[in-house]
Motif scaffolding. Structure first.
Motif, mmCIF file in Angstrom:
data_model
loop_
_atom_site.group_PDB
_atom_site.id
_atom_site.type_symbol
_atom_site.label_atom_id
_atom_site.label_comp_id
_atom_site.label_asym_id
_atom_site.label_seq_id
_atom_site.Cartn_x
_atom_site.Cartn_y
_atom_site.Cartn_z
ATOM 1 N N THR A 69 0.980 -1.071 -0.138
ATOM 2 C CA THR A 69 -0.077 -0.152 0.126
ATOM 3 C C THR A 69 0.852 1.197 -0.090
ATOM 4 O OG1 THR A 69 -0.074 0.091 2.604
ATOM 5 C CG2 THR A 69 -1.655 -1.356 1.444
ATOM 6 N N PRO A 70 0.612 2.392 -0.122
ATOM 7 C CA PRO A 70 1.421 3.526 -0.279
ATOM 8 C C PRO A 70 1.854 3.976 1.310
ATOM 9 C CG PRO A 70 -0.818 4.113 -1.128
ATOM 10 C CD PRO A 70 -1.056 2.790 -0.545
ATOM 11 N N GLU A 71 1.346 3.457 2.304
ATOM 12 C CA GLU A 71 1.892 3.346 3.657
ATOM 13 C C GLU A 71 3.022 2.415 3.731
ATOM 14 O OE1 GLU A 71 0.924 3.338 8.428
ATOM 15 O OE2 GLU A 71 -0.448 3.006 6.976
ATOM 16 N N GLY A 72 2.611 1.150 2.992
ATOM 17 C CA GLY A 72 3.857 0.225 3.140
ATOM 18 C C GLY A 72 4.895 0.464 2.280
ATOM 19 N N ALA A 73 4.845 1.222 1.015
ATOM 20 C CA ALA A 73 6.040 1.623 0.217
ATOM 21 C C ALA A 73 6.508 2.694 0.835
ATOM 22 C CB ALA A 73 5.244 2.282 -1.296
ATOM 23 N N GLN A 74 6.174 3.565 1.744
ATOM 24 C CA GLN A 74 6.865 4.515 2.395
ATOM 25 C C GLN A 74 7.820 3.817 3.392
ATOM 26 O OE1 GLN A 74 4.419 7.123 4.514
ATOM 27 N NE2 GLN A 74 6.226 8.996 5.018
ATOM 28 N N ILE A 75 7.246 2.916 4.238
ATOM 29 C CA ILE A 75 7.916 2.138 5.261
ATOM 30 C C ILE A 75 9.269 1.431 4.502
ATOM 31 C CG2 ILE A 75 7.914 0.339 7.042
ATOM 32 C CD1 ILE A 75 4.956 1.321 7.702
ATOM 33 N N ALA A 76 8.899 0.811 3.493
ATOM 34 C CA ALA A 76 9.929 0.080 2.704
ATOM 35 C C ALA A 76 11.006 0.941 2.312
ATOM 36 C CB ALA A 76 9.447 -0.533 1.507
ATOM 37 N N LEU A 77 10.623 1.910 2.159
ATOM 38 C CA LEU A 77 11.851 3.355 1.727
ATOM 39 C C LEU A 77 12.419 3.775 3.064
ATOM 40 C CD1 LEU A 77 13.069 4.718 -0.587
ATOM 41 C CD2 LEU A 77 11.344 6.455 -0.442
ATOM 42 N N GLU A 78 11.609 4.158 3.838
ATOM 43 C CA GLU A 78 12.166 5.100 5.043
ATOM 44 C C GLU A 78 12.296 4.274 6.473
ATOM 45 O OE1 GLU A 78 9.557 8.115 5.523
ATOM 46 O OE2 GLU A 78 9.851 9.072 3.578
ATOM 47 N N GLY A 79 11.897 3.204 6.470
ATOM 48 C CA GLY A 79 11.812 2.316 7.518
ATOM 49 C C GLY A 79 10.378 2.427 8.347
ATOM 50 N N SER A 80 10.122 1.558 9.406
ATOM 51 C CA SER A 80 8.920 1.311 9.783
ATOM 52 C C SER A 80 8.710 2.532 10.984
ATOM 53 C CB SER A 80 8.634 -0.009 10.976
ATOM 54 O OG SER A 80 9.877 -0.079 11.830
ATOM 55 N N HIS A 81 7.608 2.770 11.687
ATOM 56 C CA HIS A 81 7.229 3.802 12.375
ATOM 57 C C HIS A 81 8.107 3.461 13.781
ATOM 58 C CE1 HIS A 81 4.158 5.194 9.945
ATOM 59 N NE2 HIS A 81 3.241 4.398 9.943
#
Length: 527
Positions: A69-81
């Motif tokens: 998902t868009p949120e998952g793609a962001q985590i894959a790039l920047e790291g988990s919350h």
């Protein structure tokens, strides 16, 4: 593109006999195998075209993959919350603890809110005074690693449990795909010349039809859907109400007279000639022709007398009688005009008389069917459903032309309780149980009641009808016996339809704003 793809499939089959997995094909113009779902959709179109000519056959294989998902793609790039929360904090004993507000400023509200709980759960951070610090010197961001694996492979080696957790966190979505196994068909060829679909005059003239290949007819294919007619919701409700009346033993009245005289529409019902309902602002009068034929003379005189001088226990209206007012032609304002005419005929039958086509009384001699005993009265139940016209201001619940459902019950010694009881039974059959009755005034009924039903969409009580017991001044001039009482009521057809179909504006039910699609798709109503 389509023909090139078909040619690729045929050439590949010619070389290997069977294409086990269409994901191994390289679509013309591409440099990588057709692993994406969009590529397989393009291949499916080519396969269907070839299969229709029996050049190939294929089997569909289904596959399941996962995407970020868009949120998952962001985590894959920047790291988990939770990893970002840990990275923003100092090591315990080596710096000032970071408070909630400062943490939100550093990594954002959403990351701070979600990451705090997960970092605590993983044992990565701890609380010190009013802030947070790192509890461990290093971490492994499993969430980021798993999302990167899914992004590159579409699945996860850790298994379904880990995938379900990521789906629960709305970081991935499950996608179903398909690929195909292709084999040669009975008409296999590497040539993709399309078969002829029509036998033309030129082909017959030249004789080329003899060597041409024709496409087979598919007799199993669905035809073009026909667009048939559809009943308007009003007609559906009208038929259901009509069936309710017939079920209860009512006889349908003829109501084909849209144009009535002032006599039958008002005078015969004991409506005073000076009543406001007879004014131009409430009633549509005809200009050509403007006057009617005279009603039966003896009945006309009795009605005029009871209006002007009284009678039958009444003092009348004590106002001058106007023949001109009585003979005016108008668009009927209620179907009670038809009810009055039917009661007049019922009274004539009580006297052993018959009614001719013009409403006059014929000589009953020689007609043995009209021979009756006593006063000859026979109980009757009549109903009608038809259009009426009133000069009203149009709004969400009013039109100048609408339908009226009318009912009449004539019997000896009826009471108001009988009327209320009948109304409750009648409306219960229509599915309307939330009723209220309010005392009202009608010139031709006494006592009179207005009928209200609760409209669930408008969230208010809506008047749906009027009712009462016809006055002696109306019934006795017709010739009905003194102990005969008549219940009469009228309800609109539009408002029960609005309640049944959840419509809150009558102008979307009837008129130029009506949706043709809603008419075609509206279900049959069952009360």
């Amino acid at each position: 593109m389509a023909e090139a793809l078909q040619q690729l499939i045929l050439d590949t089959l010619d070389q290997v006999s069977v294409i086990d997995d269409t994901r191994t094909l390289v679509i013309p113009g591409q440099t990588v195998p057709a692993t994406s779902q969009d590529a397989q959709i393009a291949i499916l179109g080519a396969l269907n075209s070839l299969q229709s000519r029996e050049m190939i056959s294929y089997e569909t294989r289904e596959t399941t993959s996962h995407a970020l998902t868009p949120e998952g793609a962001q985590i894959a790039l920047e790291g988990s919350h939770e990893a970002r929360v840990w990275a923003a904090l100092p090591v315990k004993g080596e710096g000032e603890p970071v408070g909630v507000q400062e943490l939100k400023r550093k990594i954002g509200d959403e990351a701070a809110k979600v990451g705090q709980g997960r970092a605590f759960k993983n044992g990565w951070i701890t609380k010190e005074n009013s802030g947070f610090v790192k509890a461990v010197s290093s971490i492994e961001d499993t969430t980021q690693i798993e999302l990167r694996e899914i992004d590159s492979t579409g699945t996860l080696k850790a298994g379904e449990k880990a995938l379900a957790e990521l789906r629960k966190r709305k970081l991935t979505v499950q996608r179903k795909g398909q690929w195909f196994t292709v084999r040669k068909g009975p008409n296999f060829s590497t040539s993709i010349a399309k078969p002829e679909t029509d036998l033309t005059v030129d082909m017959l003239t030249s004789g080329s039809w003899k060597s041409a290949t024709f496409k087979k007819y598919n007799f199993e294919a669905d035809g073009i859907p026909t667009s048939g007619g559809a009943f308007h919701p009003l007609l559906k409700v009208r038929e259901e109400i009509r069936n309710i009346f017939l079920e209860m033993g009512f006889e349908e009245m003829p109501t084909n007279s849209f144009v009535e005289s002032g006599f039958w529409c008002f005078d015969a019902l004991f409506v005073p000639q000076l009543h406001p309902a007879r004014e131009l602002q409430d009633t549509f009068y005809l200009s050509d022709p403007s006057t009617s034929l005279r009603p039966p003379e003896d009945y006309y005189k009795r009605v005029a007398t009871v209006h002007e001088k009284g009678g039958y226990g009444s003092i009348g209206y004590r106002s001058p009688w106007s023949d001109e007012e009585s003979h005016k032609l108008l668009l009927r304002t209620h179907t009670t005009a038809s009810s009055g005419a039917m009661l007049y005929k019922l009274a004539a039958r009580c006297r052993g008389e018959t009614i001719d086509a013009h409403g006059g009384v014929d000589d009953p001699e020689g007609d043995t069917r009209q021979s009756v005993e006593g006063d000859g009265f026979r109980p009757a139940k009549f109903f009608s459903i038809d259009r009426v016209f009133r000069n009203e201001t149009m709004d969400a619940t009013h039109l100048a032309e609408f339908h009226q459902v009318e009912g009449v019950v004539a019997d000896r010694n009826l009471t108001l309780a009988d009327l209320i009881g009948f109304m409750r039974v009648f409306f219960k059959k229509m599915g309307v149980t939330d009723l209220r009755f309010k005392p009202a005034y009608n010139p031709y009924t006494e006592p009179s009641l207005e009928i209200f039903a609760f409209h669930p969409m408008l969230q208010k009580w809506v008047e749906i009808g009027n009712s009462g017991m016809f006055r002696a001044e109306m019934l006795e001039p017709m010739g009905l016996p003194k102990d005969v009482r008549v219940h009469g009521w009228g309800i609109s057809l539009e408002r029960p339809t609005m309640i049944r179909y959840g419509i809150n504006n009558i102008r979307t039910l009837v008129g130029h704003k009506t949706s043709i699609e809603s008419v075609e798709t509206s279900p049959a109503v069952m009360f």
